[in-house]
Write a protein that holds these residues in place. Structure first.
Motif, PDB file in Angstrom:
ATOM      1  N   PHE A  47      65.810  -0.534  33.593  1.00 11.32           N
ATOM      2  CA  PHE A  47      64.413  -0.830  33.148  1.00 11.32           C
ATOM      3  C   PHE A  47      63.415  -0.527  34.079  1.00 11.32           C
ATOM      4  CE2 PHE A  47      61.349  -2.894  30.643  1.00 11.32           C
ATOM      5  CZ  PHE A  47      60.593  -3.756  31.519  1.00 11.32           C
ATOM      6  N   VAL A  48      62.193   0.280  33.489  1.00  7.48           N
ATOM      7  CA  VAL A  48      61.076   0.600  34.349  1.00  7.48           C
ATOM      8  C   VAL A  48      59.873  -0.207  33.886  1.00  7.48           C
ATOM      9  CG1 VAL A  48      59.473   2.299  34.883  1.00  7.48           C
ATOM     10  CG2 VAL A  48      61.895   2.813  34.669  1.00  7.48           C
ATOM     11  N   ASP A  62      59.893  -4.366  39.556  1.00  8.62           N
ATOM     12  CA  ASP A  62      59.111  -4.562  40.905  1.00  8.62           C
ATOM     13  C   ASP A  62      58.828  -3.343  41.431  1.00  8.62           C
ATOM     14  OD1 ASP A  62      60.692  -7.787  41.818  1.00  8.62           O
ATOM     15  OD2 ASP A  62      58.900  -7.398  40.460  1.00  8.62           O
ATOM     16  N   SER A  63      59.915  -2.337  41.550  1.00  8.81           N
ATOM     17  CA  SER A  63      59.457  -1.163  42.422  1.00  8.81           C
ATOM     18  C   SER A  63      58.405  -0.376  41.814  1.00  8.81           C
ATOM     19  CB  SER A  63      61.020  -0.405  42.157  1.00  8.81           C
ATOM     20  OG  SER A  63      61.343   0.077  41.053  1.00  8.81           O
ATOM     21  N   VAL A  64      58.256  -0.283  40.757  1.00 11.05           N
ATOM     22  CA  VAL A  64      57.106   0.343  40.242  1.00 11.05           C
ATOM     23  C   VAL A  64      55.550  -0.480  39.909  1.00 11.05           C
ATOM     24  CG1 VAL A  64      58.812   1.803  38.852  1.00 11.05           C
ATOM     25  CG2 VAL A  64      57.332   0.241  37.544  1.00 11.05           C
ATOM     26  N   LEU A  81      53.671   6.497  30.098  1.00 13.40           N
ATOM     27  CA  LEU A  81      53.918   6.088  31.022  1.00 13.40           C
ATOM     28  C   LEU A  81      53.109   6.779  32.431  1.00 13.40           C
ATOM     29  CD1 LEU A  81      55.458   3.871  32.633  1.00 13.40           C
ATOM     30  CD2 LEU A  81      57.109   5.639  33.140  1.00 13.40           C
ATOM     31  N   GLN A  82      51.896   6.462  32.807  1.00 10.83           N
ATOM     32  CA  GLN A  82      51.400   7.093  33.768  1.00 10.83           C
ATOM     33  C   GLN A  82      51.968   6.711  35.278  1.00 10.83           C
ATOM     34  OE1 GLN A  82      48.606   9.456  33.684  1.00 10.83           O
ATOM     35  NE2 GLN A  82      49.063   9.447  36.087  1.00 10.83           N
ATOM     36  N   MET A  83      52.484   7.536  35.880  1.00 10.97           N
ATOM     37  CA  MET A  83      53.153   7.483  37.233  1.00 10.97           C
ATOM     38  C   MET A  83      52.345   7.807  38.204  1.00 10.97           C
ATOM     39  SD  MET A  83      57.250   8.156  35.878  1.00 10.97           S
ATOM     40  CE  MET A  83      56.878   9.929  35.681  1.00 10.97           C
ATOM     41  N   PRO A  88      60.401  10.007  46.152  1.00 14.93           N
ATOM     42  CA  PRO A  88      61.789  10.649  45.707  1.00 14.93           C
ATOM     43  C   PRO A  88      62.624   9.889  44.941  1.00 14.93           C
ATOM     44  CG  PRO A  88      60.848  11.295  47.956  1.00 14.93           C
ATOM     45  CD  PRO A  88      60.012  10.105  47.468  1.00 14.93           C
ATOM     46  N   GLU A  89      62.561   8.504  45.377  1.00 15.77           N
ATOM     47  CA  GLU A  89      63.519   7.724  44.700  1.00 15.77           C
ATOM     48  C   GLU A  89      63.226   7.225  43.235  1.00 15.77           C
ATOM     49  OE1 GLU A  89      62.012   7.165  47.672  1.00 15.77           O
ATOM     50  OE2 GLU A  89      61.461   4.884  47.657  1.00 15.77           O
ATOM     51  N   ASP A  90      62.090   7.921  42.698  1.00 19.73           N
ATOM     52  CA  ASP A  90      61.535   7.852  41.422  1.00 19.73           C
ATOM     53  C   ASP A  90      62.310   8.931  40.606  1.00 19.73           C
ATOM     54  OD1 ASP A  90      58.271   7.029  42.302  1.00 19.73           O
ATOM     55  OD2 ASP A  90      59.849   5.594  41.357  1.00 19.73           O
TER      56      ASP A  90
END
Length: 126
Positions: A47-48, A62-64, A81-83, A88-90
């Motif tokens: 989940f993101v 939590d990671s995002v 989804l604005q990132m 790199p882990e994304d």
């Protein structure tokens, strides 16, 4: 039954930004809680982010938090989804999901949402 089509993925350098879009058709998107999930090679899907039907509540893993923002435009039947500050882990295939029963708060909990897009690849180079 709603159909979901993602777009906006691509290759970006670490620290860069991308905006993913998820266009819904075949149903009124405002009836669905919406979310984004991702799956990296060799890893489980995770989940993101999720957003409530009216868009008033958002939820993130939590990671995002602080880097990604989920939003929706129900008039356009589209979720975004604005990132920012990508790492790199994304790197993963990002999937849009929708569910008529779940809420934004429960999108990330099992069982999985009912409707899924085909996914869009996001690659972050170091």
């Amino acid at each position: 039954q709603v159909q979901l089509v993602e777009s906006g993925g691509g290759l970006v350098q670490a620290g860069g930004s991308l905006r993913l879009s998820c266009a819904a058709s075949g149903g009124t998107s405002s009836r669905y809680a919406m979310g984004w999930f991702r799956q990296a090679p060799g890893k489980e899907r995770e989940f993101v982010a999720a957003i409530s039907r009216a868009g008033g509540s958002t939820y993130y893993t939590d990671s995002v938090k602080g880097r990604f923002t989920i939003s929706r435009d129900n008039a356009k039947n589209t979720v975004y989804l604005q990132m920012n500050s990508l790492k790199p882990e994304d790197t993963a295939v990002y999937y849009c999901a929708a569910d008529r029963i779940k809420t934004g708060q429960t999108m990330g909990a099992p069982p999985a949402p009912n409707y899924w897009g085909q996914g869009t690849q996001v690659t972050v180079s170091s």
